[in-house]
Design an enzyme around this catalytic site. Structure first.
Site, mmCIF file in Angstrom:
data_model
loop_
_atom_site.group_PDB
_atom_site.id
_atom_site.type_symbol
_atom_site.label_atom_id
_atom_site.label_comp_id
_atom_site.label_asym_id
_atom_site.label_seq_id
_atom_site.Cartn_x
_atom_site.Cartn_y
_atom_site.Cartn_z
ATOM 1 N N LYS A 88 -52.440 -74.139 -3.181
ATOM 2 C CA LYS A 88 -52.089 -75.417 -3.797
ATOM 3 C C LYS A 88 -52.524 -76.584 -2.909
ATOM 4 O O LYS A 88 -53.119 -77.562 -3.370
ATOM 5 C CB LYS A 88 -50.578 -75.461 -4.035
ATOM 6 N N CYS A 106 -48.925 -86.234 -4.701
ATOM 7 C CA CYS A 106 -49.577 -84.936 -4.480
ATOM 8 C C CYS A 106 -50.762 -85.085 -3.547
ATOM 9 O O CYS A 106 -50.741 -84.631 -2.406
ATOM 10 C CB CYS A 106 -50.024 -84.371 -5.818
HETATM 11 N N1 SAJ Z 1 -58.307 -90.850 -7.968
HETATM 12 C C1 SAJ Z 1 -59.424 -91.566 -7.575
HETATM 13 N N2 SAJ Z 1 -60.633 -91.126 -7.987
HETATM 14 C C2 SAJ Z 1 -60.786 -90.030 -8.788
HETATM 15 C C3 SAJ Z 1 -59.646 -89.300 -9.171
HETATM 16 C C4 SAJ Z 1 -58.422 -89.740 -8.741
HETATM 17 O O1 SAJ Z 1 -59.319 -92.573 -6.861
HETATM 18 O O2 SAJ Z 1 -61.926 -89.725 -9.137
HETATM 19 C C5 SAJ Z 1 -56.980 -91.291 -7.506
HETATM 20 C C6 SAJ Z 1 -56.041 -91.651 -8.646
HETATM 21 O O3 SAJ Z 1 -56.249 -92.971 -9.082
HETATM 22 C C7 SAJ Z 1 -54.696 -91.454 -8.007
HETATM 23 C C8 SAJ Z 1 -54.941 -90.276 -7.066
HETATM 24 O O4 SAJ Z 1 -56.334 -90.210 -6.879
HETATM 25 O O5 SAJ Z 1 -54.308 -92.578 -7.251
HETATM 26 C C9 SAJ Z 1 -54.437 -88.957 -7.570
HETATM 27 O O6 SAJ Z 1 -54.696 -88.823 -8.959
HETATM 28 P P1 SAJ Z 1 -55.230 -87.466 -9.616
HETATM 29 O O7 SAJ Z 1 -55.398 -87.704 -11.058
HETATM 30 O O8 SAJ Z 1 -56.420 -86.986 -8.883
HETATM 31 O O9 SAJ Z 1 -54.122 -86.407 -9.284
HETATM 32 P P2 SAJ Z 1 -52.532 -86.315 -9.457
HETATM 33 O O10 SAJ Z 1 -51.912 -86.678 -8.148
HETATM 34 O O11 SAJ Z 1 -52.056 -87.020 -10.658
HETATM 35 O O12 SAJ Z 1 -52.414 -84.739 -9.720
HETATM 36 C C10 SAJ Z 1 -52.982 -83.825 -8.776
HETATM 37 C C11 SAJ Z 1 -53.784 -82.765 -9.536
HETATM 38 N N3 SAJ Z 1 -54.545 -81.953 -8.603
HETATM 39 C C12 SAJ Z 1 -55.848 -81.696 -8.779
HETATM 40 O O13 SAJ Z 1 -56.489 -82.155 -9.695
HETATM 41 C C13 SAJ Z 1 -56.494 -80.802 -7.770
HETATM 42 C C14 SAJ Z 1 -52.839 -81.900 -10.346
HETATM 43 O O14 SAJ Z 1 -53.545 -80.816 -10.951
HETATM 44 C C15 SAJ Z 1 -51.731 -81.344 -9.448
HETATM 45 O O15 SAJ Z 1 -50.810 -80.554 -10.198
HETATM 46 C C16 SAJ Z 1 -50.987 -82.516 -8.873
HETATM 47 O O16 SAJ Z 1 -51.915 -83.249 -8.051
HETATM 48 C C17 SAJ Z 1 -49.833 -81.990 -8.006
HETATM 49 O O17 SAJ Z 1 -48.691 -82.021 -8.497
HETATM 50 O O18 SAJ Z 1 -50.081 -81.513 -6.904
#
Ligand code: SAJ
Length: 411
Positions: free
Chosen positions: A207, A261
């Site tokens: 994870k 996360c």
């Molecule tokens: N973000 C960026 N650029 C991107 C993608 C995201 O700047 O291209 C930023 C988002 O704006 C946000 C942060 O990253 O601030 C996190 O957002 P996210 O959509 O990447 O992830 P979370 O935190 O909503 O959810 C993640 C997911 N993990 C992965 O995709 C590997 C989700 O599947 C997990 O279940 C979750 O973490 C968790 O609970 O750990």
């Protein structure tokens, strides 16, 4: 024959525990949700969702009205437990296991032997063993063979939780193979993806690895955006072009990485193996430095915007189309700007919340306004979150204001 569980206690009714409890109950399993907040418990018993998550309300209402889901503040007697409590990190970036320990203490008093205990909270390597040891220390009458303990990390994406909880593959790490098999039986009540059985420590690390992979990739994108700004290149076009290569898939830059996360989990790896985690640590530092870089750009714009400028800050959530403000870079930028630029009037626009969050409510130069008012009054418009309502804005509505678009939606 897969084992059927007559009752399941879900400890923690937050972003993960509540959807898990609702879905389990909606699949006919008698489920008792447990939360320390009386307010949350009362809301859930009325079928009300205390946060925004598409599709959750319908399932929760069904589960509560059919009587398969109830909520309480006391850990119940049950045949299985799912622990979905927060694992925050301390100032020193180490995992704080106190919520897991409190859940273990609550469960320990209820055990008669043979129960399954699943830790779903994202945890540092060794946390599942720690939970089992804590329970056994409280119950010297039970032996390790009397409880089945597994780690099944949740991996659902906020905003798509109801769908992903059913369709995602599940990593199931047992302290013993029998524990992993029992956990698989429990999840097979509703989960339709593949079940991947392993040991607890590998599951914990898997994870953390997934979220670190994403963090490192986003750090690369954020670094590219800073480099591109210096070189006069549009980073979004650059990444779009590079991603046409069949083996390149760069994520998107933004104002920083938030949420509970991706902004947190990589630190658990760094804490567990500090000497060896150089890239993972640097990625965290790169993403954590991005809000300051955005602030620098805003401050530069303010220098030429007159003595008492108005700044529209579009979005406070940590990402698009949700109301979650945890570790939000947008909120951090808003708060720091309020402190550093008392001469500026800040108009925060966050369609998913009704009142200013505590981090901003103490500032006389910050107000929560609607989009129309903010756009009419702003000298500088800063796009912080790519909410759909902002993406839908016609270019003409942005007027003459100086634009700082941290998500590249108005190119
Ligand atoms: N973000 C960026 N650029 C991107 C993608 C995201 O700047 O291209 C930023 C988002 O704006 C946000 C942060 O990253 O601030 C996190 O957002 P996210 O959509 O990447 O992830 P979370 O935190 O909503 O959810 C993640 C997911 N993990 C992965 O995709 C590997 C989700 O599947 C997990 O279940 C979750 O973490 C968790 O609970 O750990």
């Amino acid at each position: 024959m897969p084992r059927n569980f007559s009752s399941v206690g879900v400890i923690g009714l937050g972003y993960i525990g509540l959807p898990t409890a609702a879905i389990l109950a909606d699949h006919g399993v008698t489920t008792i949700g447990v939360d320390v907040s009386e307010r949350n418990v009362a809301a859930v018993n009325k079928g009300e969702v205390p946060f925004v998550e598409p599709g959750l309300r319908e399932v929760l209402e069904r589960a509560v009205s059919s009587g398969t889901l109830t909520a309480t503040t006391q850990t119940p007697t049950a045949e299985a437990y799912i622990v979905a409590v927060p694992t925050p990190f301390t100032e020193a970036h180490a995992a704080d296991l106190s919520y897991i320990e409190a859940a273990a203490d609550g469960i320990a008093g209820k055990l008669t032997g043979g129960e399954l205990i699943i830790l779903e909270s994202t945890s540092p390597p060794g946390a599942t063993e720690h939970l089992a040891q804590r329970i056994l220390a409280a119950r010297p009458d039970l032996g390790a063979e009397d409880i089945l303990v597994a780690h099944c990390p949740e991996r659902v994406l906020p905003g798509r939780i109801m769908e992903e909880m059913i369709t995602n593959d599940r990593i199931i790490g047992g302290l013993t193979p029998a524990a992993a098999e029992a956990a698989r039986d429990l999840y097979s009540a509703f989960a339709k993806g593949e079940f991947l059985l392993t040991d607890a420590r590998t599951a914990e690390m898997a994870k953390l690895t997934e979220n670190s992979f994403r963090d490192v990739n986003i750090a690369f994108a954020n670094e590219l955006s800073v480099i591109s700004h210096r070189l006069g290149i549009d980073v979004w076009e650059l990444i779009e072009l590079a991603n046409h290569h069949p083996r390149v898939n760069i994520l998107q830059p933004g104002p920083g990485v938030g949420g509970h996360c991706i902004a947190v989990d990589p630190w658990f790896i760094v804490d567990a193996a500090p000497e060896e985690s150089r890239l993972i640590r640097t990625a965290r530092e790169t993403n954590d430095a991005k809000p300051e870089w955005v602030l620098g750009r805003i401050e530069q714009a303010l220098e030429s915007a007159g003595p008492a400028p108005t700044v529209a800050l579009l979005g406070l959530a940590f990402k698009a189309d949700i109301d979650d403000l945890r570790e939000s870079p947008a909120l951090q930028i808003a708060q720091t700007l309020a402190e550093r630029a008392p001469q500026a009037q800040l108009l925060a626009v966050e369609p998913h919340i009704q009142t200013l969050p505590a981090a901003l409510s103490g500032f006389s130069n910050v107000a929560l306004t609607d989009l129309d008012e903010a756009l009419q009054r702003a000298d500088v418009v800063v796009l912080l979150v790519d909410h759909q309502v902002f993406k839908d804005l016609p270019a003409a509505r942005l007027g003459e204001a100086v634009l700082i678009d941290t998500r590249g939606i108005w190119r």
